[in-house]
Design an enzyme around this catalytic site. Structure first.
Site, PDB file in Angstrom:
ATOM      1  N   CYS A  70     -77.192 -30.885  42.219  1.00 45.60           N
ATOM      2  CA  CYS A  70     -76.519 -30.427  43.562  1.00 45.60           C
ATOM      3  C   CYS A  70     -75.656 -29.491  43.211  1.00 45.60           C
ATOM      4  O   CYS A  70     -75.089 -29.243  42.229  1.00 45.60           O
ATOM      5  CB  CYS A  70     -75.553 -31.647  43.995  1.00 45.60           C
ATOM      6  N   ASP A  72     -72.969 -28.903  44.457  1.00 50.36           N
ATOM      7  CA  ASP A  72     -71.673 -29.426  44.325  1.00 50.36           C
ATOM      8  C   ASP A  72     -70.556 -28.983  43.231  1.00 50.36           C
ATOM      9  O   ASP A  72     -71.158 -29.112  42.101  1.00 50.36           O
ATOM     10  CB  ASP A  72     -71.376 -30.991  44.453  1.00 50.36           C
ATOM     11  N   ARG A  74     -68.210 -30.200  41.936  1.00 51.29           N
ATOM     12  CA  ARG A  74     -67.772 -31.072  40.768  1.00 51.29           C
ATOM     13  C   ARG A  74     -68.491 -31.607  39.847  1.00 51.29           C
ATOM     14  O   ARG A  74     -68.211 -32.466  39.340  1.00 51.29           O
ATOM     15  CB  ARG A  74     -67.048 -32.542  42.042  1.00 51.29           C
ATOM     16  N   HIS A 126     -75.513 -37.475  43.150  1.00 52.30           N
ATOM     17  CA  HIS A 126     -74.268 -38.034  42.942  1.00 52.30           C
ATOM     18  C   HIS A 126     -73.649 -38.897  43.943  1.00 52.30           C
ATOM     19  O   HIS A 126     -74.135 -38.751  45.195  1.00 52.30           O
ATOM     20  CB  HIS A 126     -73.525 -36.909  42.500  1.00 52.30           C
ATOM     21  N   CYS A 129     -71.845 -37.528  48.073  1.00 53.68           N
ATOM     22  CA  CYS A 129     -72.608 -36.211  48.333  1.00 53.68           C
ATOM     23  C   CYS A 129     -72.541 -35.705  49.808  1.00 53.68           C
ATOM     24  O   CYS A 129     -72.779 -36.686  50.671  1.00 53.68           O
ATOM     25  CB  CYS A 129     -73.981 -36.380  47.779  1.00 53.68           C
TER      26      CYS A 129
END
Lengths: 236, 226
Positions: A70, A72, A74, A126, A129
């Site tokens: 992803c 993302d 993080r 994850h 999400c």
């Protein structure tokens, strides 16, 4: 304190970026140039620590793993797995969605599996999400994101009985993230280049979930789907 | 990375180990991060608010966070072959849309790198099947800058200049998007940057894309602010 965390603290102090520090000088370049200073620290550190690595990286890449994850912020894959540069070929998009008609991910798969001959593909979803969370709801995300997340909303529709039994919104989104990884693996298994690599050189596919609160990777146990179409030329 | 053992039978064991190593490394990393800040992962779990969107190449040698000295939570990331931003590509469009409209990133970085395999593949006169449409975007960049590139006789130098010009054109492609133009008109961010990473020394080169000038330049034709 380990060398790595000392280095990280050094870089952070160097570039003046606290992890939650407000970014007040948006239009000014100072904060931005500090990132370039962070890069100088990285380059010096890497050259000192592993000069041979730098040399071999300049000569070429031969990663063993294709990581599909992803976008993302993080989940910096190389950091969370403490891999070295050169080890993971990386594709990251919103909610690690794979569709057969997507030229972007298809090109990544073709190049990494067909040309670089990676030995494994990891699809990593994850918890927490935003994409899975949005797909669990009916909110209008705008034309672009509505289209992109349509396959994930379709998964929600298919598995609504199972999902509706889960106790919380969090649990539902987490399960949808898992179903999405499973679905992406199925898309991979239908890809002719991937099929050829599985057949000829035992390419392995893995589904994983990264749990953000625990920062831990969990390997998913996903059964291989049966009766997938494959081009007749593969069987000759 | 250790070289794989020559013995065929040992290769599969080697692969198992290289896979397991990732899980071991992950556990080590968690412990280290918790020493620095015991609540680090609780904070991350509550949400992300990255300042940067990074659009870079899938190439394994360029771990985006590390080369910028940034940690988890700092930068939203899209990586594809040769860091392209084709205007009909729903994947890249979705990433940029989400980063600008939902996460409100302040900077967007398009980062290429010298010695890019995607650029080299696009300069190879060969039918590469499903890669053709993707690499076609790079060939189009060449056509836009044909006069300049034709002047360069050294093959490597030519490819490296194409890497830079590709970054410029992809940065322009980002600036052409409605989400960027509208957000900038309203908030004065995000700002779009173009970089090239050099594998020889690990350094980033800022191509100094003049964002305001580029924005004004494209808006004659691509103005989507209203």
């Amino acid at each position: 304190m380990s060398i790595l965390s000392r280095f990280r603290s050094f870089v952070y102090s160097c570039i003046g970026l606290g992890r939650s520090k407000a970014f007040s000088t948006v239009a000014q370049m100072d904060a931005f140039e500090k990132v370039l200073a962070g890069n100088k620290a990285y380059a010096q550190h890497t050259a000192k620590k592993d000069p041979e690595l730098m040399k071999s990286l300049a000569a070429g890449q031969s990663p063993e793993i294709l990581w599909i994850g992803c976008a993302d912020s993080r989940i910096p894959e190389t950091t969370i797995c403490q891999c070295k540069p050169g080890e993971l070929f990386v594709h990251r998009n919103i909610a690690n969605v794979l569709t057969p008609g997507d030229a972007n991910s298809s090109s990544v798969i073709e190049y990494s599996v067909g040309v670089l001959k990676v030995k494994r593909i990891i699809v990593c979803g994850h918890t927490k999400c935003g994409g899975a969370n949005a797909a669990m709801g009916d909110g209008d995300l705008g034309d672009t994101l509505n289209s992109w997340l349509a396959p994930v909303r379709e998964l929600r529709r298919k598995h609504i009985d199972e999902l509706s039994k889960l106790p919380s919104e969090d649990a539902k989104a987490n399960r949808l993230a898992e179903l999405n990884v499973e679905h992406s693996l199925e898309i991979l298994r239908k890809n002719p280049t991937v099929q050829k690599a599985i057949r000829e050189r035992d390419l392995k596919l893995h589904g994983m979930i990264y749990d953000i609160p625990a920062a831990e990777l969990r390997s998913m146990d996903i059964p291989e789907p049966k009766q997938l179409w494959s081009p007749p030329t593969l069987h000759r | 990375m250790d070289a794989p053992p020559a013995n065929e039978k040992r290769i599969s064991r080697f692969l198992e180990q290289s896979h397991e190593r990732i899980f071991d490394n992950n556990k080590k990393w968690v412990e280290e991060m918790k020493i620095d800040d015991p609540e680090f992962f609780d904070k991350l779990a509550s949400g992300q608010s990255p300042e940067y969107l990074y659009i870079g190449c899938s190439d394994s040698r360029i771990p985006a966070n590390q080369i910028m000295g940034l940690g988890p939570g700092d930068v939203f990331i899209h990586r594809n072959i040769a860091n392209l931003v084709p205007n009909t590509d729903l994947s890249a469009m979705s990433v940029i849309n989400y980063a600008v409209r939902h996460l409100h990133v302040k900077h967007i970085i398009v980062c290429g790198h010298y010695g890019c395999g995607g650029i080299a593949a696009a300069m190879t006169p060969a039918d590469l099947g499903i890669l053709n449409p993707w690499l076609r975007n790079i060939r189009d960049v060449y056509r836009l800058h044909e006069a300049e590139l034709d002047e360069i006789t050294d093959e490597k130098e030519k490819n490296n200049r194409l890497v830079e010009l590709n970054v410029f054109e992809q940065a322009r492609n980002v600036i052409k998007l409605a989400a960027i133009q509208q957000s900038y008109a309203e908030n004065h961010y995000p700002i779009v940057h173009g970089w090239v990473f050099d594998l020889h020394d690990g350094l980033l080169k800022d191509l100094k894309v003049d964002f305001e000038k580029e924005l004004a330049g494209i808006q004659k034709i691509y103005n989507l602010t209203k």
